[in-house]
Design an enzyme around this catalytic site. Sequence first.
Site, PDB file in Angstrom:
ATOM      1  N   CYS A   1       0.760  -1.488  -0.377  1.00 35.72           N
ATOM      2  CA  CYS A   1      -0.084   0.122  -0.079  1.00 35.72           C
ATOM      3  C   CYS A   1       1.091   1.260   0.369  1.00 35.72           C
ATOM      4  O   CYS A   1       0.143   2.597  -0.258  1.00 35.72           O
ATOM      5  CB  CYS A   1      -0.792   0.021   1.125  1.00 35.72           C
ATOM      6  SG  CYS A   1      -1.904  -1.551   0.647  1.00 35.72           S
TER       7      CYS A   1
ATOM      8  N   HIS B   1      -2.113   8.290   6.311  1.00 38.70           N
ATOM      9  CA  HIS B   1      -2.338   6.974   5.789  1.00 38.70           C
ATOM     10  C   HIS B   1      -3.550   6.822   6.362  1.00 38.70           C
ATOM     11  O   HIS B   1      -3.983   6.386   4.912  1.00 38.70           O
ATOM     12  CB  HIS B   1      -1.389   5.928   6.091  1.00 38.70           C
ATOM     13  CG  HIS B   1      -1.297   4.573   5.143  1.00 38.70           C
ATOM     14  ND1 HIS B   1      -1.472   5.023   4.431  1.00 38.70           N
ATOM     15  CD2 HIS B   1      -1.746   3.075   5.812  1.00 38.70           C
ATOM     16  CE1 HIS B   1      -1.564   3.229   3.782  1.00 38.70           C
ATOM     17  NE2 HIS B   1      -1.772   2.529   4.408  1.00 38.70           N
TER      18      HIS B   1
ATOM     19  N   GLU C   1      -0.676   4.949  13.723  1.00 43.73           N
ATOM     20  CA  GLU C   1      -0.888   6.652  12.673  1.00 43.73           C
ATOM     21  C   GLU C   1      -0.577   7.849  13.517  1.00 43.73           C
ATOM     22  O   GLU C   1      -0.272   8.985  14.047  1.00 43.73           O
ATOM     23  CB  GLU C   1      -1.316   6.759  11.398  1.00 43.73           C
ATOM     24  CG  GLU C   1      -0.586   7.861  11.074  1.00 43.73           C
ATOM     25  CD  GLU C   1      -1.226   8.119   9.314  1.00 43.73           C
ATOM     26  OE1 GLU C   1      -0.586   8.190   8.277  1.00 43.73           O
ATOM     27  OE2 GLU C   1      -2.057   6.986   9.215  1.00 43.73           O
TER      28      GLU C   1
ATOM     29  N   LYS D   1      -8.993   8.232   2.602  1.00 38.93           N
ATOM     30  CA  LYS D   1      -9.834   7.235   2.215  1.00 38.93           C
ATOM     31  C   LYS D   1     -10.981   7.399   2.958  1.00 38.93           C
ATOM     32  O   LYS D   1     -11.647   6.023   2.879  1.00 38.93           O
ATOM     33  CB  LYS D   1      -8.752   5.979   2.949  1.00 38.93           C
ATOM     34  CG  LYS D   1      -7.161   5.886   2.863  1.00 38.93           C
ATOM     35  CD  LYS D   1      -6.088   4.388   3.134  1.00 38.93           C
ATOM     36  CE  LYS D   1      -5.329   4.487   2.471  1.00 38.93           C
ATOM     37  NZ  LYS D   1      -4.064   5.350   2.466  1.00 38.93           N
TER      38      LYS D   1
ATOM     39  N   HIS E   1      -9.576   2.951  -0.010  1.00 38.39           N
ATOM     40  CA  HIS E   1      -8.494   2.355  -0.288  1.00 38.39           C
ATOM     41  C   HIS E   1      -7.760   1.825  -1.158  1.00 38.39           C
ATOM     42  O   HIS E   1      -8.187   0.097  -1.568  1.00 38.39           O
ATOM     43  CB  HIS E   1      -8.222   1.437   0.992  1.00 38.39           C
ATOM     44  CG  HIS E   1      -6.509   1.027   1.057  1.00 38.39           C
ATOM     45  ND1 HIS E   1      -5.824   1.558   0.557  1.00 38.39           N
ATOM     46  CD2 HIS E   1      -5.841   0.150   2.298  1.00 38.39           C
ATOM     47  CE1 HIS E   1      -4.418   1.742   1.022  1.00 38.39           C
ATOM     48  NE2 HIS E   1      -4.407   0.706   1.944  1.00 38.39           N
TER      49      HIS E   1
ATOM     50  N   PHE F   1       1.983  -3.191   3.508  1.00 37.67           N
ATOM     51  CA  PHE F   1       2.525  -4.906   4.202  1.00 37.67           C
ATOM     52  C   PHE F   1       3.847  -5.193   3.925  1.00 37.67           C
ATOM     53  O   PHE F   1       4.243  -4.290   2.642  1.00 37.67           O
ATOM     54  CB  PHE F   1       1.422  -5.517   3.813  1.00 37.67           C
ATOM     55  CG  PHE F   1      -0.135  -6.004   4.527  1.00 37.67           C
ATOM     56  CD1 PHE F   1      -0.580  -5.155   4.980  1.00 37.67           C
ATOM     57  CD2 PHE F   1      -1.214  -6.810   3.835  1.00 37.67           C
ATOM     58  CE1 PHE F   1      -1.691  -5.629   5.808  1.00 37.67           C
ATOM     59  CE2 PHE F   1      -1.901  -6.673   4.084  1.00 37.67           C
ATOM     60  CZ  PHE F   1      -2.919  -5.885   5.104  1.00 37.67           C
TER      61      PHE F   1
END
Length: 411
Positions: free
Chosen positions: A165, A305, A316, A334, A339, A398
Amino acid sequence: MPAPCAPVSVTGLGLITPAGVGREATWEGVMRGRSVAATDPQLKGCAVDFACRIPDMTPEQARIGGGKAWRMGRFSQLAVLAAREAVADAGLDPAGWDGARVAVVIGSGLAGAAHLEDQTLRHHQGGPELVSPALVPMLISNMAAGEVLLDLGAHGPSMATETACASGASALATARHLLLAGLCDIAVAGGAEAAVTPVIASGFQRMGALSSRVDEPAAASRPFAADRDGFVISEGAAVLVLEREADARARGQRRYVRFAGAGQTSDAYHPTAPAPDGVHAEAALRSALAEAGLGATDVDHVNAHGTSTQLNDLTEAELIRRALPHRPSVTAAKGVLGHSLGAAGAIEAALTALTVRRSTVPPIANLTPHNLPYDLDCVTGTPRAQRVRAATSHSFGFGGHNVVLLFTEEN
């Protein structure tokens, strides 16, 4: 603190997202602050049957031309269309440039997984003769960059980044390094993803990453909200044109922002979960600041993010609170867009550039001040007028990939 790197400018933007086809349509959709998630007929029968899809394009918007679309994966098509918009926005004409000095870097997380899923089914049902001869170029992750190269006549360095991502953000950081190293004069860089399929959605659902709000899809993606329960899968593409600031000035081109710094680190903690202390993500932030020659208190805004998952948002939020305690404004696209996986970092970088340029911060969808459990200055409800002199855009993937991009006002 190391000396700041030579200035790099963003001179062109191209966007295709579920909020709209094109830069302005996407910006307007994000500014409305309402999620575009909806039940998806292609996910019928899945435990989570909703997503954020790009709206239907007009024939002009969707035109690849030259009979080439049949051989291209959807993620590659989106990359080509976004690149065309970005290059035109930068005032560049591929017919007249020195293609040997043009680099292309495009990131994608799952690349042509949708086509592999479709062709595997065809093979299972009818044998090898039903498999498309274009399967491999539709599948492999470098072909978004490859098709952009072909479309633009670019012959400089090219590559694909794959950091899950964070892929689109990694592409932009890599392209910036190519410029600073003198390996190109123009870099066309970003991310593209088109992986909203039953198998991919089911994989994310089985690992507990997707929101399960099947009765209210538009309320499902809610970054930083206390009752968030997962992300909404999406698709999209963004491409930015990068040039050395001196070159852009010399040709009189409008510059959106200065791409002042980029930090990249790795957690080495877990295949899918972020390191709970966020120390390496913070190191990426501090690296971006150091490249820009700025301190933490210079950051006016954070494009987070903000996946709407429990662990990522918690980590975060703690990172922002600890590293940027002066409480810069925070947004998270998002909430509106879902996403888009490997494209998300590039899309959010483009939105950050527009935020700085237009002195306006988009709101986070589905978040209210009463439902925010963190000490963050999240923008909610309506857009906020704000001069943003420096902004960070965060991307995490990831595998423990951390990428922080830093943009500042142009002089």
